[in-house]
Design an enzyme around this catalytic site. Structure first.
Site, PDB file in Angstrom:
ATOM      1  CE  LYS A 208      -3.818  -2.411   2.195  1.00 28.85           C
ATOM      2  NZ  LYS A 208      -4.525  -2.787   3.419  1.00 28.85           N
TER       3      LYS A 208
ATOM      4  CD  GLN B 282      -3.357  -4.334   6.586  1.00 32.55           C
ATOM      5  OE1 GLN B 282      -3.240  -3.387   5.819  1.00 32.55           O
ATOM      6  NE2 GLN B 282      -4.083  -5.399   6.281  1.00 32.55           N
TER       7      GLN B 282
ATOM      8  CG  ASP C 283      -9.223   0.273   4.954  1.00 38.10           C
ATOM      9  OD1 ASP C 283      -9.036  -0.039   3.764  1.00 38.10           O
ATOM     10  OD2 ASP C 283      -8.521  -0.157   5.889  1.00 38.10           O
TER      11      ASP C 283
END
Ligand code: NAP
Length: 295
Positions: free
Chosen positions: A58, A102, A125
């Site tokens: 990412k 994460q 997200d």
């Protein structure tokens, strides 16, 4: 057999990602010209090897298109209140436009509480309950990256979903449920299957579009697919040789489907691409907010 050709056409997530990321470059330049350097904060707690690979990918993808990305790594015993405090600081930091924590988090941390602590306007997200509510009601908000990437893949083959029957296998908050809502928004008739579905094959055989998001390899085999169906494989599993594979029996299903996504090289790269696009969207919203005069 596939009615048009002998095997299904691949929907190539790498090629589509490259195209979308190249287009995103112009948006980055535009933002920078207006004094906004788009920035994503990525938080990793613990040393889960898969998570380390994901965050590295990412961060690299951000750098490749000129988005600033700050990776913050904390030890596995990092206290929850410390993590919440750090997220609060990032929420207030005007130079940060997106925040990604994460998952999974170590078991002593309440992941829901952490997700809900992220400011909705930085929730790139798309996991915050405000983002989920926006998706459900059709209001503007950040869409979760993986199902959003799947929608882009369907768009790339010009599939008109109106009146089509889509079957989503899996009902998680991050893939299955938002996927179903996005398909519904495009006027598909949607069936959601899960571990208690009585006859999965009877469902999938009716589908014009199948999205497999389970995490079990071989969950979808050729005999479960209607000829000409479009099959998207979200699953990420390992085969007996330790090679990455999806949920779908790729070799069998490609003989029946019209289009299919490979694993690797399918949905995975699209997930990262949609994260980049959400981060740009967050930065652009910041720009419009700074330009709008206060009443
Ligand atoms: P998850 O939270 O474990 O959800 C799996 C879903 O599959 C659950 O809803 C479960 O049903 C359902 N399921 C389990 N066994 C089933 C069966 N035999 N028949 C039908 N449904 C069944 O997983 P997730 O986070 O949604 O992820 C799913 C897969 O996608 C995983 O392999 C994950 O690694 C992968 N993934 C890939 C990406 C990417 O970027 N490519 C991103 C995210 C996830 P219940 O709800 O009844 O338990």
């Amino acid at each position: 057999m596939n009615p048009d050709s002998t095997v299904a056409q691949l929907i190539d997530g790498v090629a589509l990602s490259q195209k979308l990321r190249a287009m995103a470059g112009a948006r980055v330049e535009q933002l920078k010209a207006n004094g906004i350097a788009p920035a994503l904060a990525v938080i990793l707690v613990g040393d889960n090897p898969a998570s380390q690979v994901y965050v590295r990918n990412k961060v690299k993808a951000c750098k490749d298109i000129g988005v600033q990305s700050v990776l913050e790594q904390y030890p596995g015993d990092f206290a929850q209140d410390q993590l919440l405090k750090r997220i609060d600081e990032l929420n207030r930091d005007q130079s940060v436009h997106g925040i990604l924590v994460q998952l999974p988090l170590p078991s002593h941390i309440d992941a829901n509480m952490v997700i809900e602590s992220i400011a909705p306007d930085k929730d790139v997200d798309g996991f915050h309950v405000a983002s989920a509510g926006a998706l459900m009601t059709g209001l503007p908000g950040f869409w979760p990256c993986t199902p959003h990437g799947c929608m882009k893949m369907l768009e790339s083959i010009n599939l008109d979903l109106r009146g089509k029957h889509a079957v989503v296998i899996g009902r998680s908050n991050i893939v299955g449920k938002p996927m179903a809502l996005m398909l519904l928004q495009k006027h598909a008739t949607v069936t959601i299957c899960h571990s208690a579905t009585a006859n999965l094959k009877a469902m999938t055989l009716q589908a014009d579009v199948i999205v497999a998001a389970v995490g079990k390899r071989g969950i979808l085999t050729a005999d479960m697919v209607k000829p000409g169906a479009v099959v998207l494989d979200v699953g990420m599993n390992r085969d007996d040789k330790g090679k990455l594979c999806g949920d779908v029996d790729f070799e069998g299903v490609r003989q029946v489907a019209s289009h299919i996504t490979p694993v690797p090289g399918g949905v995975g790269p699209m997930t990262i691409t949609m994260l980049l696009l959400n981060t740009l969207e967050a930065s652009e919203r910041r720009l419009s907010a700074t330009k709008t005069p206060r009443p």
